[in-house]
Scaffold this motif. Structure first.
Motif, PDB file in Angstrom:
ATOM      1  N   LYS A  80      31.698  -1.493  -9.465  1.00 16.24           N
ATOM      2  CA  LYS A  80      31.010  -2.743  -9.763  1.00 16.24           C
ATOM      3  C   LYS A  80      30.874  -2.855 -11.278  1.00 16.24           C
ATOM      4  O   LYS A  80      30.090  -2.118 -11.892  1.00 16.24           O
ATOM      5  CB  LYS A  80      29.639  -2.721  -9.086  1.00 16.24           C
ATOM      6  N   ASP A 124      27.674   1.395  -9.341  1.00 18.52           N
ATOM      7  CA  ASP A 124      27.030   0.199  -9.874  1.00 18.52           C
ATOM      8  C   ASP A 124      27.015   0.266 -11.401  1.00 18.52           C
ATOM      9  O   ASP A 124      27.064   1.350 -11.985  1.00 18.52           O
ATOM     10  CB  ASP A 124      25.586   0.156  -9.347  1.00 18.52           C
ATOM     11  N   ASP A 125      26.941  -0.882 -12.040  1.00 15.95           N
ATOM     12  CA  ASP A 125      26.856  -0.967 -13.505  1.00 15.95           C
ATOM     13  C   ASP A 125      27.989  -0.177 -14.154  1.00 15.95           C
ATOM     14  O   ASP A 125      27.796   0.477 -15.194  1.00 15.95           O
ATOM     15  CB  ASP A 125      25.510  -0.434 -14.012  1.00 15.95           C
ATOM     16  N   GLU A 138      29.853  -8.130 -11.549  1.00 16.30           N
ATOM     17  CA  GLU A 138      28.477  -8.599 -11.330  1.00 16.30           C
ATOM     18  C   GLU A 138      28.042  -9.509 -12.473  1.00 16.30           C
ATOM     19  O   GLU A 138      28.534  -9.396 -13.600  1.00 16.30           O
ATOM     20  CB  GLU A 138      27.503  -7.421 -11.175  1.00 16.30           C
TER      21      GLU A 138
END
Ligand code: C2E
Ligand code: MG
Ligand code: MG
Ligand code: MG
Length: 292
Positions: free
Chosen positions: A201, A180-181, A237
């Motif tokens: 992501k 993530d991130d 995202e």
């Protein structure tokens, strides 16, 4: 100057005192919310830009405080982490999210994979993997329908805490793992490994204004090509505008999540969103025919 210094100092202590007070209050209310399992889960869909198919849906914790109203995760999660409460909150969220996805799965709704955020403290709990498998089993959700979103620092922190072994165990059951991130942490490229990770992501800061920010365009293109070369999936995202979606599509970053697609929604609304887009069988045949 001395007086000023003293003044500044007491101002600082006052600030600090107030912050500690605020934290203690939040912590107290958080313990009650854990006991009552009153943390809610919102869901935000992830779609493929080329096919329109639903790639996944991310579970995001929401805390509706009795008197303060909605407190964003960015505010209470750091307090929960410091107070040792995050693992308990995480379990409430994961159980509720998997319960909802289990129902969708049985109802034949297409949602790709359920993505849940998991922090290092949650993963460090000795029985995290057992808890996860028990919950999947109890709610009738196949492990293949679940994905864990973890930030890069968690991957780094692994060998001594046993997180790496736990993640391997979880992944070997069919659960996907994603970073993530991505791009904001410290992961070395050795961790961007298709034997460990299923999806990257891309962090919102690189996605925002990608249509007008040349640096962001280059960064997202480079990450997309890296992932494609390695055979790892990719998702952007925080895509907020049509212009951003157009840029992402032209770069070949196929999966997106963001306000331009849908806001995070409470369970029932998310279910309606999925139901509206779940192809009924006769419709599916027609769509497939047209696409060919
Ligand atoms: P994240 O995992 O990177 O989640 C994406 C965040 O971006 C979410 O914020 C989401 O509401 C927000 N977002 C989505 N689309 C857009 C957009 O188009 N524009 C903008 N400006 N924002 C968008 P949220 O829900 O406030 O969560 C913040 C962070 O808190 C999450 O970031 C995640 O790190 C953490 N978090 C949330 N729920 C959980 C949870 O259940 N467990 C754990 N461990 N962490 C969680
Ligand atoms: Mg996330
Ligand atoms: Mg993220
Ligand atoms: Mg982010």
């Amino acid at each position: 100057a001395k007086k000023q210094g003293g003044g500044a100092f007491s101002f600082f202590s006052e600030e600090l005192r107030r912050e500690l007070e605020h934290r203690k209050l939040l912590e107290h209310d958080m313990r009650i919310a854990i006991a009552e399992k009153s943390f809610q889960v919102y869901f935000q869909p992830q779609v493929s830009l080329t096919t329109g198919a639903i790639a996944g849906i991310e579970a995001l914790v929401r805390w509706k405080h009795e008197t303060r109203g909605m407190i964003p995760p960015g505010e209470f999660i750091p307090v929960a982490e410091k107070s040792g409460l995050m693992a308990d909150i995480g379990r409430v969220v994961i159980a509720k999210a998997i319960r909802a996805a289990g129902e969708w799965h049985r109802a034949g709704l297409q949602f790709g994979r359920l993505a849940v955020n998991v922090s290092g403290t949650e993963l460090r709990e000795v029985d995290f993997d057992a808890f996860l498998f028990d919950t999947l089993e109890a709610e009738g959700l196949p492990p293949q329908k679940l994905s864990l979103e973890i930030v890069e620092s968690v991957i780094l922190d692994d060998e001594k805490t046993g997180i790496a072994a736990k993640l391997r165990h979880i992944r070997s059951a069919g659960v996907h793992l994603e970073l993530d991130d991505f791009g904001t942490g410290y992961a070395s490229l050795s961790h961007v490994n298709p034997n460990e990770i299923d999806r990257l992501k891309i962090d919102r800061r690189f996605v925002q204004n990608i249509n007008s920010n040349g640096d962001n365009t280059k960064i997202v293109r480079a990450i997309t090509e890296l992932a494609r070369g390695l055979g790892i999936s990719i998702i952007a995202e925080g895509a907020e505008t049509e212009a951003e979606l157009t840029s992402l599509k032209s770069i070949g970053c196929d999966q997106v999540q963001g306000y331009s697609i849908a806001f995070p929604m409470p369970t029932e609304q998310a279910q309606e969103w999925l139901a509206l887009r779940s192809p009924k069988k006769p419709q599916l045949t027609v769509v497939t025919g047209n696409r060919a």
